[in-house]
Design an enzyme around this catalytic site. Structure first.
Site, PDB file in Angstrom:
ATOM      1  N   HIS A  84       0.852  -1.192   0.000  1.00 49.49           N
ATOM      2  CA  HIS A  84       0.000   0.000   0.000  1.00 49.49           C
ATOM      3  C   HIS A  84       0.886   1.239   0.000  1.00 49.49           C
ATOM      4  O   HIS A  84       1.508   1.580   1.003  1.00 49.49           O
ATOM      5  CB  HIS A  84      -0.905  -0.020   1.237  1.00 49.49           C
ATOM      6  CG  HIS A  84      -1.893   1.097   1.324  1.00 49.49           C
ATOM      7  ND1 HIS A  84      -3.251   0.890   1.443  1.00 49.49           N
ATOM      8  CD2 HIS A  84      -1.743   2.449   1.336  1.00 49.49           C
ATOM      9  CE1 HIS A  84      -3.877   2.049   1.535  1.00 49.49           C
ATOM     10  NE2 HIS A  84      -2.969   3.017   1.464  1.00 49.49           N
ATOM     11  N   GLU A 237     -10.412   5.108   8.165  1.00 52.41           N
ATOM     12  CA  GLU A 237      -9.175   5.774   8.581  1.00 52.41           C
ATOM     13  C   GLU A 237      -9.533   6.930   9.508  1.00 52.41           C
ATOM     14  O   GLU A 237      -9.404   8.103   9.170  1.00 52.41           O
ATOM     15  CB  GLU A 237      -8.400   6.259   7.361  1.00 52.41           C
ATOM     16  CG  GLU A 237      -6.989   6.727   7.690  1.00 52.41           C
ATOM     17  CD  GLU A 237      -6.206   7.137   6.461  1.00 52.41           C
ATOM     18  OE1 GLU A 237      -5.047   7.545   6.642  1.00 52.41           O
ATOM     19  OE2 GLU A 237      -6.730   7.065   5.333  1.00 52.41           O
ATOM     20  N   ASN A 357       2.043   6.755   2.617  1.00 54.11           N
ATOM     21  CA  ASN A 357       2.527   8.000   2.029  1.00 54.11           C
ATOM     22  C   ASN A 357       3.963   8.305   2.440  1.00 54.11           C
ATOM     23  O   ASN A 357       4.372   8.006   3.564  1.00 54.11           O
ATOM     24  CB  ASN A 357       1.626   9.157   2.453  1.00 54.11           C
ATOM     25  CG  ASN A 357       0.188   8.965   2.023  1.00 54.11           C
ATOM     26  OD1 ASN A 357      -0.511   8.092   2.529  1.00 54.11           O
ATOM     27  ND2 ASN A 357      -0.257   9.764   1.078  1.00 54.11           N
TER      28      ASN A 357
END
Length: 462
Positions: A84, A237, A357
Site C-alpha cells: 500500500h 481511517e 505515504n
C-alpha cells in the site's frame, strides 16, 4: 561484503527467519536447527546458481573452486513487498507542507497541489523517484493507489503504465484507483473501471459512512466482477467508533460471492470499538477472505490530531479534556492509530504492514524503505518477541495478496532476490538502520545508492 560475480556461488552461515522459507516437495530442514523460539532463525548455507536458489543446506561442503561468502550469521530475507503506497502524492512536502498535520488539512493541500502541479512530467518524476528508493532498499513488488477523480486518472495511469513497462523485471507494479465510492455511481465510474482494467490494476476507492453506502459498495463489486478485477479499499481511517465500512465491505464480499481478492487498508476505527462489535467485524472479514494492510507510520502521524477524538481513549469527560488541552499551545497524541493487528492475525486474517505515504501532506516522512516500516511497526504495534512470525507481513503475506506466489519467500528453485543484512538477530536488525545492506536480484548485487533529493528541486518552485 563483496558478492562474487560468478554465476555459481554460496552464501555461508546465513541466519534465515524460518517463516520465510518455502520448502520444495520432500525437502526438510528439521526442527532441531531452529535456534530458539524467540529468535526463530535457521543457520543455513544458500547455494545460488544462474540467478536461482539452487539449494538450502546446513554446513554444506563447498568445493574450493566455487566462490563463497561467509555472512557470519547475518540475516537473509527475501526482497520486500510493499502492498500500500501513494507514489503519485509522494515527495510533494517541500511545496505543500501540512503544518497542521491533520487529515482534513492533508486532503485540502493534496487537492490544491494536484490542481496546480500534477501534469504528466510532475507525476512521472515523483513516482520514478519513489521507485528508485524502493528498488534500492530491496523492494520486489509494490502496489500504489492513484488519485483518479476529475480526469487525473487519464494522466496518472498513463504515467503508471509507462513506469510499469520501464521497471519490468525489477519491480512488479500494481495500480489501484482512489476515489470516494459515490464516484462509481455515475458514468465516470464506469470509465474509470475500464481505465483500471486496461492498466491491469485493481479497482479501489474510499467508502464513507452514509445512507447510500451499501448501494455504492454493490456498484463497485459489480464493476469489478464484470471486469474480473481485484478490489482494494481505504476503510475507516479515523478514530470514530461509528465508522464500520470494513464490516460493510466484508458483508458485500460474501453477498456477491466475490471470488477475487479484496484488500482493506487502515481500519483504524476498529481499535476504538467495543469488543463485541470488533468480533462481529473480524468474523465477517475472515469469512470473506479479506486481507488487511495497516499503515502504522502514516496513521501514527495523522491520527488523534483532533482534540475531539480524545473522548474515545481517555476516561475523563470530553469537556474536562478540552478544558485541559486549551491551556497548551500543542497537544500530545493519546492514540497510535493502528488497527487491531494482533487480533486480526490470531483470527487467521492475512495481515500486512506497508509504507503508505512518503513526504507528502499525509505523512511528512518516509523513504519507501520497507525495513523501516517493519522496524517502526514492531515498536508501534508491539510485535514484541514474535518478530519471526511478523516478518511475513512485509514479504510473503502481501505477495500472496498481490498474487505473486514466488515473491517474498526463500526456497529452492525460487529467484535469488534476497537482502543480506549485517544484523545477526532481530534485536540487531531492528536497532540499527542496516543502510549497508546488500540487495541481490537474480543473484547479482545491485547498486543500492539512493536518488538525491536535489533531483526534484526544480519541481518545488515550478
Amino acid at each position: 561484503m563483496k558478492i562474487p560475480g560468478a554465476s555459481h556461488y554460496w552464501l555461508k552461515n546465513a541466519h534465515v527467519p524460518s517463516t520465510l522459507i518455502q520448502l520444495a516437495d520432500g525437502e526438510t530442514l528439521g526442527e532441531s536447527e531452529l535456534l530458539n523460539p524467540i529468535e526463530p532463525l535457521l543457520l543455513l548455507d544458500i547455494e545460488i546458481r544462474d540467478g536461482v536458489i539452487h539449494s538450502l543446506q546446513q554446513s554444506a561442503t563447498v568445493p574450493d573452486e566455487i566462490p563463497s561468502v561467509d555472512l557470519q550469521r547475518g540475516m537473509v530475507w527475501p526482497c520486500f513487498v510493499d502492498l500500500h503506497t501513494h507514489l503519485d502524492k509522494g515527495h510533494t512536502w517541500g511545496r505543500s507542507p501540512n503544518l497542521a498535520g491533520t487529515f482534513d488539512s492533508a486532503l485540502a493541500l493534496v487537492s490544491s497541489d494536484r490542481e496546480k502541479h500534477w501534469d504528466a512530467e510532475d507525476v512521472y518524476r515523483r513516482m520514478e523517484f519513489g521507485l528508485k528508493c524502493s528498488y534500492a532498499h530491496g523492494t520486489r513488488a509494490l502496489r500504489t493507489h492513484i488519485d483518479s477523480a476529475n480526469g487525473q486518472a487519464k494522466i496518472s495511469l498513463e504515467v503508471f503504465k509507462a513506469l510499469k513497462a520501464e521497471w519490468q523485471g525489477r519491480l512488479e507494479l500494481q495500480a489501484v484507483s482512489l476515489v470516494p465510492l459515490d464516484y462509481f455511481m455515475g458514468a465516470e465510474g464506469e470509465v474509470l473501471a475500464n481505465q483500471i482494467a486496461e492498466a491491469g490494476g485493481c479497482l479501489g476507492g474510499l467508502p464513507l459512512m452514509n445512507e447510500d453506502l451499501e448501494r455504492q459498495i454493490d456498484r463497485v463489486f459489480e464493476l469489478a466482477g464484470d471486469r474480473q478485477l481485484n478490489l482494494d479499499f481505504h476503510t475507516d481511517e479515523s478514530g470514530n467508533p461509528a465508522d464500520i465500512t470494513l464490516r460493510h465491505i466484508a458483508a458485500a464480499t460474501l453477498r456477491h460471492e466475490f471470488t477475487g481478492q479484496v484488500v482493506c487498508g487502515h481500519c483504524c476505527s476498529l481499535s476504538v470499538q467495543p469488543a463485541e462489535e470488533v468480533q462481529k467485524t473480524i468474523d465477517l472479514v475472515k469469512q470473506a477472505r479479506i486481507g488487511i494492510v495497516s499503515l502504522p507510520m502514516c496513521n501514527l502521524y495523522l491520527q488523534d490530531r483532533n482534540q475531539q477524538t480524545s473522548q474515545h481513549f481517555l476516561y475523563a469527560p470530553l469537556e474536562q479534556q478540552l478544558a485541559f488541552n486549551s491551556k497548551f499551545p500543542s497537544r500530545t497524541p493519546r492514540w497510535r492509530g493502528v488497527t487491531l493487528l494482533h487480533e486480526l492475525k490470531h483470527s487467521g486474517v492475512p495481515t500486512a504492514v506497508a509504507s503508505d505515504n512518503c513526504r507528502d501532506p499525509f505523512h511528512a516522512f518516509g523513504d519507501h524503505d520497507v525495513l523501516e516500516v517493519f522496524t517502526q511497526s514492531a515498536k508501534i504495534a508491539h510485535f514484541n518477541a514474535a518478530y519471526g512470525d511478523w516478518c511475513t507481513a512485509v514479504t510473503t503475506t502481501p505477495a500472496d495478496l498481490m498474487g505473486f506466489p514466488t515473491i517474498g519467500r526463500i526456497g529452492t528453485g525460487l529467484p535469488a532476490d534476497l537482502i543480506l543484512f549485517r544484523g545477526r538477530y532481530f534485536s540487531e536488525l531492528l536497532s540499527r538502520s542496516q543502510h549497508d545492506r546488500v540487495v541481490l536480484r537474480q543473484g547479482k548485487a545491485i547498486d543500492t545508492a539512493l536518488p538525491d533529493y536535489a533531483e526534484l528541486d526544480d519541481l518545488l518552485v515550478k
